[in-house]
Design a protein around this motif. Sequence first.
Motif, PDB file in Angstrom:
ATOM      1  N   UNK A 176      -6.684  14.331  -3.821  1.00  0.00           N
ATOM      2  CA  UNK A 176      -5.558  14.602  -2.919  1.00  0.00           C
ATOM      3  C   UNK A 176      -6.062  15.293  -1.660  1.00  0.00           C
ATOM      4  N   UNK A 177      -5.534  14.873  -0.540  1.00  0.00           N
ATOM      5  CA  UNK A 177      -5.943  15.438   0.749  1.00  0.00           C
ATOM      6  C   UNK A 177      -5.752  16.957   0.779  1.00  0.00           C
TER       7      UNK A 177
ATOM      8  N   UNK B 128       1.168  21.080   6.861  1.00  0.00           N
ATOM      9  CA  UNK B 128       0.518  20.499   8.039  1.00  0.00           C
ATOM     10  C   UNK B 128       0.542  18.967   7.984  1.00  0.00           C
ATOM     11  N   UNK B 129       0.332  18.422   6.774  1.00  0.00           N
ATOM     12  CA  UNK B 129       0.355  16.962   6.618  1.00  0.00           C
ATOM     13  C   UNK B 129       1.744  16.434   6.999  1.00  0.00           C
TER      14      UNK B 129
ATOM     15  N   UNK C 269      -2.659  16.688  10.617  1.00  0.00           N
ATOM     16  CA  UNK C 269      -3.941  16.466   9.925  1.00  0.00           C
ATOM     17  C   UNK C 269      -4.454  15.061  10.216  1.00  0.00           C
ATOM     18  N   UNK C 270      -5.731  14.964  10.543  1.00  0.00           N
ATOM     19  CA  UNK C 270      -6.366  13.670  10.779  1.00  0.00           C
ATOM     20  C   UNK C 270      -7.479  13.436   9.762  1.00  0.00           C
TER      21      UNK C 270
ATOM     22  N   UNK D  92      -2.666  11.488   9.245  1.00  0.00           N
ATOM     23  CA  UNK D  92      -2.130  11.185   7.909  1.00  0.00           C
ATOM     24  C   UNK D  92      -0.948  12.112   7.685  1.00  0.00           C
ATOM     25  N   UNK D  93       0.255  11.527   7.516  1.00  0.00           N
ATOM     26  CA  UNK D  93       1.446  12.375   7.396  1.00  0.00           C
ATOM     27  C   UNK D  93       2.191  12.161   6.074  1.00  0.00           C
ATOM     28  N   UNK D  94       1.577  11.420   5.161  1.00  0.00           N
ATOM     29  CA  UNK D  94       2.241  11.159   3.879  1.00  0.00           C
ATOM     30  C   UNK D  94       1.711  12.116   2.811  1.00  0.00           C
ATOM     31  N   UNK D  95       2.617  12.906   2.243  1.00  0.00           N
ATOM     32  CA  UNK D  95       2.227  13.847   1.183  1.00  0.00           C
ATOM     33  C   UNK D  95       1.688  13.078  -0.016  1.00  0.00           C
TER      34      UNK D  95
END
Length: 248
Positions: free
Chosen positions: A6-7, A25-26, A31-32, A38-41
């Motif tokens: 997981x990110x 932050x995501x 966050x990149x 990347x904006x998907x939890x």
Amino acid sequence: MTEPVRLSKRMSELGLCSRREADEWIARGWVRVDGAIVSELGSKVLPHQRISVERQASAQQARRVTVLLNKPMGYVSGQAEDGYKPAVTLVNAESRWKEDKASQQFHPSQLRSLVPAGRLDIDSVGLLVLTQDGRIAKQLIGEDTAIEKEYLVRVQYTKPGRLPEADLKLLNHGLSLDGKKLLPAKVRWQNDDQLSFILREGKKRQIRRMCEAVGLKVLGLKRVRIGRVTLGNLPPGQWRYLGSDEKF
């Protein structure tokens, strides 16, 4: 083939922030991964992928405060319990130490998400760290923390004579709690009735239980240092900010 993780977990492992901060932050698009937002939890990454954060995230993190409090007896470290107040209720403009050199101004918004990084039980006094910064919390209470915590402990030997040298050695290394061996500690006499304990872990009521195991009764317990940060002359019930030049 290395498994993706997981990110948010990877960001925490890299010391960028806490997992909770990472998720926030995501969701905000801060966050990149390899240059792409990347904006998907719940998104996953491979260990070799490059993670960076937008300036807004760094700016938000820079505003987060860490407070050093000299906790008196009768206050609990975390949530209120059994009618006792949590230590964070002592943090206000009036109780700030007059000799605090930090340039920050106190604002009630700093109390939001200000949580203890480690605990001191209700009968113990001394240095308690409260922080809004997930990186500091992880550093102090993460599973792999190696940061020393130093305590002065006033004791009374409950058997005839004086504590045998073999039992002092046992306090340094060899005791188990809850079926698990304790990490080596540094325990030595400060004077006739006071021991110095330096630990790298913090099990519940650890020092009191260690003392009990060798026939010592704890009469007073004060934490005086966490890593390189000391309690110093901070008066009981007062607090100051962690300085920008101070590191645990």
